[in-house]
Design an enzyme around this catalytic site. Structure first.
Site, PDB file in Angstrom:
ATOM      1  N   VAL A 273     -24.531 -50.119 -34.051  1.00 19.10           N
ATOM      2  CA  VAL A 273     -25.566 -49.970 -34.787  1.00 19.10           C
ATOM      3  C   VAL A 273     -25.287 -49.245 -36.103  1.00 19.10           C
ATOM      4  O   VAL A 273     -24.356 -48.458 -36.152  1.00 19.10           O
ATOM      5  CB  VAL A 273     -26.918 -49.454 -34.410  1.00 19.10           C
ATOM      6  CG1 VAL A 273     -27.703 -50.450 -33.279  1.00 19.10           C
ATOM      7  CG2 VAL A 273     -26.822 -48.007 -33.764  1.00 19.10           C
ATOM      8  N   SER A 274     -26.150 -49.159 -37.324  1.00 20.13           N
ATOM      9  CA  SER A 274     -25.332 -48.551 -38.430  1.00 20.13           C
ATOM     10  C   SER A 274     -25.733 -47.246 -38.468  1.00 20.13           C
ATOM     11  O   SER A 274     -25.103 -46.689 -39.391  1.00 20.13           O
ATOM     12  CB  SER A 274     -25.835 -49.751 -39.606  1.00 20.13           C
ATOM     13  OG  SER A 274     -25.415 -50.840 -39.451  1.00 20.13           O
TER      14      SER A 274
END
Length: 210
Positions: free
Chosen positions: A9-10
């Site tokens: 995920v970012s």
């Protein structure tokens, strides 16, 4: 030969659970699941690099979608070619047409390979385009905030923004400090403030006493 997974995920605030659940449904052991909570702007990620080093010819890498590898089209192409050159199988759960499979000899060539390459080009381009849009939205948001006169970054530390506890410590120990019964360093430590912030806030406090 082993099967490993890579999930990403970012940001640290985002949750990996959905991707993790997908990998467990696929039957991948926890010790073979590598993860990152960081941007896909480049490939210099701790989890990704550990995963890559663990791979050997004949192993299988499973990812939820192509953009979990990254958001830079050239980087994605380079990594994809690395998997092919080292005969590493790749399973893309959201886009099976991209799968690389050496389990029955050489990966399928011909029409299937051509279609796979076209799909890969489109998906990797979309991944980079999405990153470009995110950066554009960030720039627009920052510019809009500046135009509205909003302060960006950490909240400014001053007498009005310190906690109630810090204010109480300040009021209870100010006279002790002025009488030199405690040092400035000790007073700053009690307030949990750095030197510059300490003197700034003390000065503001003194102005309220006048």
């Amino acid at each position: 030969m082993k099967t490993v997974a890579y999930i990403r995920v970012s940001t640290k605030d985002q949750n990996l659970q959905r991707q993790l659940d997908e990998m467990k449904k696929f039957g991948i052991e926890d010790k073979y699941i590598y993860e990152d909570k960081t941007s896909g702007k480049d490939m210099d990620r701790i989890g990704y690099q550990y995963m890559k080093k663990s791979l050997e010819s004949g192993d299988t890498l499973v990812i939820k979608s192509l953009d979990r590898l990254g958001r830079n089209q050239n980087d994605i192409k380079t990594e994809w070619q690395y998997f092919k050159d080292n005969k590493i199988n790749v399973r893309v759960l959201d886009m099976p047409a991209l799968n690389i499979d050496y389990s029955k000899g050489e990966a399928i060539e011909g029409l299937h390979s051509m279609i796979s390459n076209i799909v890969f080009e489109v998906i990797s381009w979309q991944a980079e385009e999405e990153r470009t849009k995110i950066r554009q939205r960030q720039r627009e948001g920052i510019e809009s905030a500046k135009n509205l006169g909003k302060h960006l970054g950490r909240p400014q530390l001053n007498l009005n923004t310190i906690t109630k506890y810090q204010r109480q410590v300040l009021e209870n120990n100010y006279k002790e400090w002025k009488a030199k019964k405690i040092t400035g360093v000790e007073f700053a430590e009690l307030l949990e403030l750095k030197k510059n912030s300490f003197y700034k806030i003390v000065k503001e406090y003194e102005n309220t006493l006048n």
